[in-house]
Write an enzyme that holds these catalytic residues in place. Structure first.
Site, PDB file in Angstrom:
ATOM      1  N   THR A  39      40.179  51.762  70.666  1.00 42.02           N
ATOM      2  CA  THR A  39      40.249  50.591  69.794  1.00 42.02           C
ATOM      3  C   THR A  39      39.134  50.687  68.748  1.00 42.02           C
ATOM      4  O   THR A  39      38.233  51.522  68.862  1.00 42.02           O
ATOM      5  CB  THR A  39      40.089  49.306  70.616  1.00 42.02           C
ATOM      6  N   TYR A  68      31.583  40.061  81.229  1.00 42.14           N
ATOM      7  CA  TYR A  68      32.873  40.720  80.991  1.00 42.14           C
ATOM      8  C   TYR A  68      33.566  41.047  82.310  1.00 42.14           C
ATOM      9  O   TYR A  68      34.760  40.759  82.493  1.00 42.14           O
ATOM     10  CB  TYR A  68      32.649  41.989  80.170  1.00 42.14           C
ATOM     11  N   SER A 102      40.623  44.828  82.919  1.00 39.58           N
ATOM     12  CA  SER A 102      39.828  45.995  82.556  1.00 39.58           C
ATOM     13  C   SER A 102      39.392  46.677  83.842  1.00 39.58           C
ATOM     14  O   SER A 102      39.285  46.030  84.895  1.00 39.58           O
ATOM     15  CB  SER A 102      38.578  45.576  81.763  1.00 39.58           C
ATOM     16  N   VAL A 104      42.654  30.984  71.409  1.00 35.03           N
ATOM     17  CA  VAL A 104      43.231  30.891  72.752  1.00 35.03           C
ATOM     18  C   VAL A 104      42.413  30.016  73.688  1.00 35.03           C
ATOM     19  O   VAL A 104      42.919  29.574  74.724  1.00 35.03           O
ATOM     20  CB  VAL A 104      43.422  32.290  73.388  1.00 35.03           C
TER      21      VAL A 104
END
Length: 253
Positions: free
Chosen positions: A194, A159, A146, A58
């Site tokens: 996850t 992040y 997030s 991506v």
């Protein structure tokens, strides 16, 4: 938007929330293209759901453009695009070995923010060429942020910055693409079960799950997928971020 029969595209579809979303959209009748950098994983999910699996980076314009051309050739331009591709390394700004390498920060921004925009721009361009549905809509793009965008923990500078960028992109993109009748929404998950979280020691998992006010457990990838469904079906959802987190507010560490 009615999901049955439309083309959909999911990045990060080889595992976790992306795989759950691909499976769920396919179960609702969508023609799903799954994109991921992991060839074995993306082909496995695509074969399972009867969709198209493509290897795609991506962060690379040419890779994404090639994947979109293949997906459009197989299913037509997507009316639903879901950005789930992402990375989540943890590193302090200044650690035992000195300053965080700039390249480490750059890589997270490239995957999580630039990668999201790369897919958004291509999905929107394809949607803009489509005839509107009976309600006048052409498509919907769902991005993934997030809760770290709001209360990133120690070690999450890269992040949190990347996901904060996705949050800021949401309303801007929704207003930009409104003239083409394309909606843009973002989901900000909290602790989702996850492989990354489920691979931690059980005592760590139990401690993290206990920090969620209610329900006291990790979210399930399937719950993310069902929220994608609702966003697609509810045309008044546009230009906003939905937290999927059980009311958690992250402590500093």
């Amino acid at each position: 938007m009615k999901i049955d029969g439309v083309a959909a595209l999911v990045t990060g579809g080889g595992s976790g929330m992306g795989a759950a979303t691909a499976r769920h959209l396919a179960s609702l009748g969508a023609k799903v293209t799954v994109l991921d950098v992991n060839e074995d994983a993306v082909l496995a999910v695509a074969n399972e759901i009867g969709g198209l699996g493509l290897v795609c980076d991506v962060t690379d314009a040419a890779s994404a453009e090639k994947a979109f051309a293949q997906a459009e050739g197989a299913h037509g331009a997507a009316r639903i695009a879901v950005n789930c591709a992402g990375v989540a390394p943890a590193q302090r700004i200044v650690g035992r070995d000195g300053a965080m390498p700039l390249e480490a920060f750059r890589r997270v921004i490239e995957v999580n923010l630039i990668g999201t925009f790369n897919i958004l721009r291509l999905a929107a361009a394809g949607m803009a060429k489509l005839d509107p549905t009976d309600s006048g809509e052409r498509g919907v793009i769902v991005n993934t942020a997030s809760v770290a965008a709001y209360e990133g923990q120690i070690g999450q500078a890269a992040y949190a910055s990347s996901k904060g960028g996705v949050v800021a992109l949401t309303i801007c993109a929704a207003r930009d693409l409104a003239r083409s009748a394309i909606r843009v929404m973002t989901i900000a998950p909290g602790l989702i079960g996850t492989p990354m979280l489920l691979g931690m020691p059980q005592e760590v998992q139990d401690s993290l799950a206990a920090s969620v006010p209610f329900p006291k457990r990790f979210g399930r990838p399937e719950e993310y997928a069902r929220l994608v469904q609702h966003i697609a079906e509810n045309e008044m959802l546009n230009g906003d971020v939905i937290r999927l987190d059980g009311a958690i507010r992250m402590a500093p560490q």
